[in-house]
Design a protein around this motif. Structure first.
Motif, PDB file in Angstrom:
ATOM      1  N   CYS A  71       0.833  -1.212   0.000  1.00 24.59           N
ATOM      2  CA  CYS A  71       0.000   0.000   0.000  1.00 24.59           C
ATOM      3  C   CYS A  71       0.866   1.259   0.000  1.00 24.59           C
ATOM      4  O   CYS A  71       0.573   2.225  -0.717  1.00 24.59           O
ATOM      5  N   GLU A  73       3.961   1.564  -1.097  1.00 28.18           N
ATOM      6  CA  GLU A  73       4.635   1.686  -2.392  1.00 28.18           C
ATOM      7  C   GLU A  73       3.686   2.259  -3.439  1.00 28.18           C
ATOM      8  O   GLU A  73       4.073   3.125  -4.239  1.00 28.18           O
ATOM      9  N   CYS A  74       2.455   1.808  -3.432  1.00 29.95           N
ATOM     10  CA  CYS A  74       1.476   2.359  -4.380  1.00 29.95           C
ATOM     11  C   CYS A  74       1.217   3.835  -4.101  1.00 29.95           C
ATOM     12  O   CYS A  74       1.044   4.635  -5.029  1.00 29.95           O
ATOM     13  N   LEU A  75       1.193   4.216  -2.816  1.00 29.79           N
ATOM     14  CA  LEU A  75       0.992   5.617  -2.464  1.00 29.79           C
ATOM     15  C   LEU A  75       2.161   6.471  -2.937  1.00 29.79           C
ATOM     16  O   LEU A  75       1.962   7.529  -3.546  1.00 29.79           O
ATOM     17  N   LEU A  77       4.186   5.992  -5.289  1.00 28.38           N
ATOM     18  CA  LEU A  77       4.258   6.099  -6.741  1.00 28.38           C
ATOM     19  C   LEU A  77       3.473   7.304  -7.253  1.00 28.38           C
ATOM     20  O   LEU A  77       3.727   7.813  -8.345  1.00 28.38           O
ATOM     21  N   THR A  78       2.503   7.755  -6.458  1.00 24.73           N
ATOM     22  CA  THR A  78       1.688   8.905  -6.869  1.00 24.73           C
ATOM     23  C   THR A  78       2.239  10.230  -6.342  1.00 24.73           C
ATOM     24  O   THR A  78       1.674  11.280  -6.627  1.00 24.73           O
ATOM     25  N   LEU A  79       3.322  10.194  -5.534  1.00 18.51           N
ATOM     26  CA  LEU A  79       3.874  11.403  -4.926  1.00 18.51           C
ATOM     27  C   LEU A  79       5.243  11.728  -5.505  1.00 18.51           C
ATOM     28  O   LEU A  79       5.914  10.875  -6.081  1.00 18.51           O
ATOM     29  N   SER A  80       5.638  12.979  -5.322  1.00 18.66           N
ATOM     30  CA  SER A  80       6.945  13.433  -5.803  1.00 18.66           C
ATOM     31  C   SER A  80       7.609  14.280  -4.733  1.00 18.66           C
ATOM     32  O   SER A  80       6.943  15.000  -3.986  1.00 18.66           O
ATOM     33  N   LYS A  85       1.268  16.800  -4.853  1.00 16.67           N
ATOM     34  CA  LYS A  85       0.330  16.116  -5.741  1.00 16.67           C
ATOM     35  C   LYS A  85      -0.836  17.032  -6.108  1.00 16.67           C
ATOM     36  O   LYS A  85      -1.276  17.081  -7.255  1.00 16.67           O
ATOM     37  N   TYR A  86      -1.352  17.747  -5.131  1.00 11.68           N
ATOM     38  CA  TYR A  86      -2.464  18.666  -5.351  1.00 11.68           C
ATOM     39  C   TYR A  86      -1.940  20.095  -5.256  1.00 11.68           C
ATOM     40  O   TYR A  86      -1.314  20.459  -4.266  1.00 11.68           O
TER      41      TYR A  86
END
Length: 324
Positions: A71, A73-75, A77-80, A85-86
């Motif tokens: 979970c 790792e999937c999270l 992957l959406t962050l930088s 992100k927003y």
């Protein structure tokens, strides 16, 4: 008859059973609780029972940790690390930057008041040392030869800032509000340093057209904007004034350094290493003594919403200055 005879035989069989009533367990010593040699039990379990227990919980926690790791790792992957992100309208911060000031005292209850006695070195050192701490990264940035320093450059109006670069803010340009001049406190002309909060990707919509200035803009700021060359009008303008009529009389004139605005080349903020927020030094040139002067400073841009008052303030900041 047959049915009755079979029932009698079943009752007879049941009467032959002996019912064992629960017995009170035999008391054990502490030594027997730890190791019972009669049943080969350690803390009430046999070796096999302990092995099954550890095997179950070992598998359980391995599966649980694996699900948690998957979970996370999937999270990630959406962050930088470079950008949120927003951003802007989609973020919780929104697109309306707040205005902050320094120095601020340690006492939370007096967080909006700067109070010191004229020629009292101890009290003046308290405020100047807090400004020194706040501006220390700026001083370090000017003398830095690190990787962060390599990202910084001197900027001018009308020049494009390359991607991955950020503009240096030279605190020496704060003039009387610079560390070299002890922020004016030794001369009883104290300074307050203002900064806009950072919002990733936000770009101000400037009041750069003298024919489109708002009616409620202070007249002295209007005249200042008109006197600035057109290429330098792309700034987030700053104005300060007393909150009440008596405060306006007590503040005296304000000095703004290095100018009355924050230049456009500092925007947008893109999290470049070494970036430091631009500042505006506000100097009380001739404040009245022994008066608690309430001051409001406001940032001016078309996309900065303004709201005064003591609660839910937007696009502005309020503080008080008292010089004994």
């Amino acid at each position: 008859m047959v049915g009755r005879h079979s029932k009698e035989k079943q009752v007879g069989k049941l009467s032959e059973y002996t019912f064992v009533f629960p017995q009170k367990p035999e008391p054990k010593t502490w030594k027997q609780i730890v190791w019972d040699g009669r049943d080969s039990k350690f803390f009430g379990r046999t070796k096999q029972s302990w092995w099954y227990l550890f095997l179950f919980y070992g598998i359980y926690f391995i599966v649980l940790f694996s699900l948690f790791w998957a979970c996370m790792e999937c999270l990630f992957l959406t962050l930088s690390d470079r950008y949120p992100k927003y951003q802007c309208e989609d973020s919780l911060i929104g697109v309306n930057p707040g205005l902050g000031y320094r120095p601020m005292p340690d006492n939370v209850k007096a967080a909006a008041m700067v109070h010191f006695k004229q020629h009292n070195e101890t009290e003046m050192d308290y405020w100047t040392s807090r400004l020194d701490s706040f501006l220390e990264p700026y001083q370090h940035s000017l003398n830095s030869h690190s990787d962060e320093g390599s990202n910084m450059m001197q900027c001018k109006f009308g020049e494009q800032v390359p991607e991955g670069k950020a503009c240096i803010f030279d605190i020496d340009k704060l003039g009387p509000c610079s560390p070299l001049n002890r922020y004016g406190y030794n001369d009883s002309q104290p300074c307050i340093v203002l900064k806009l909060n950072r919002i990733y990707g936000w770009v101000p919509d400037y009041y750069d057209n003298v024919d489109e200035l708002p009616e409620n803009m202070p007249q002295d700021l209007v005249e200042y904007i008109k006197s600035v060359p057109k290429v330098e009008r792309r700034q987030v303008w700053i104005s300060c004034n007393g909150i009440y009529p008596a405060d306006n009389e007590a503040t005296g004139p304000f000095g703004y350094y290095p100018s009355r605005g924050i230049a456009s080349y500092f925007y947008p903020y893109t999290n470049v290493k070494g970036y430091l927020s631009p500042l505006v030094g506000i100097q009380f040139v001739n404040p009245k003594r022994k008066r608690n002067i309430f001051v409001e400073c406001r940032a001016w841009a078309k996309n900065i919403a303004y709201k005064g008052g003591s609660r839910l303030r937007m696009g502005s900041v309020m503080f008080s200055m008292m010089l004994d």
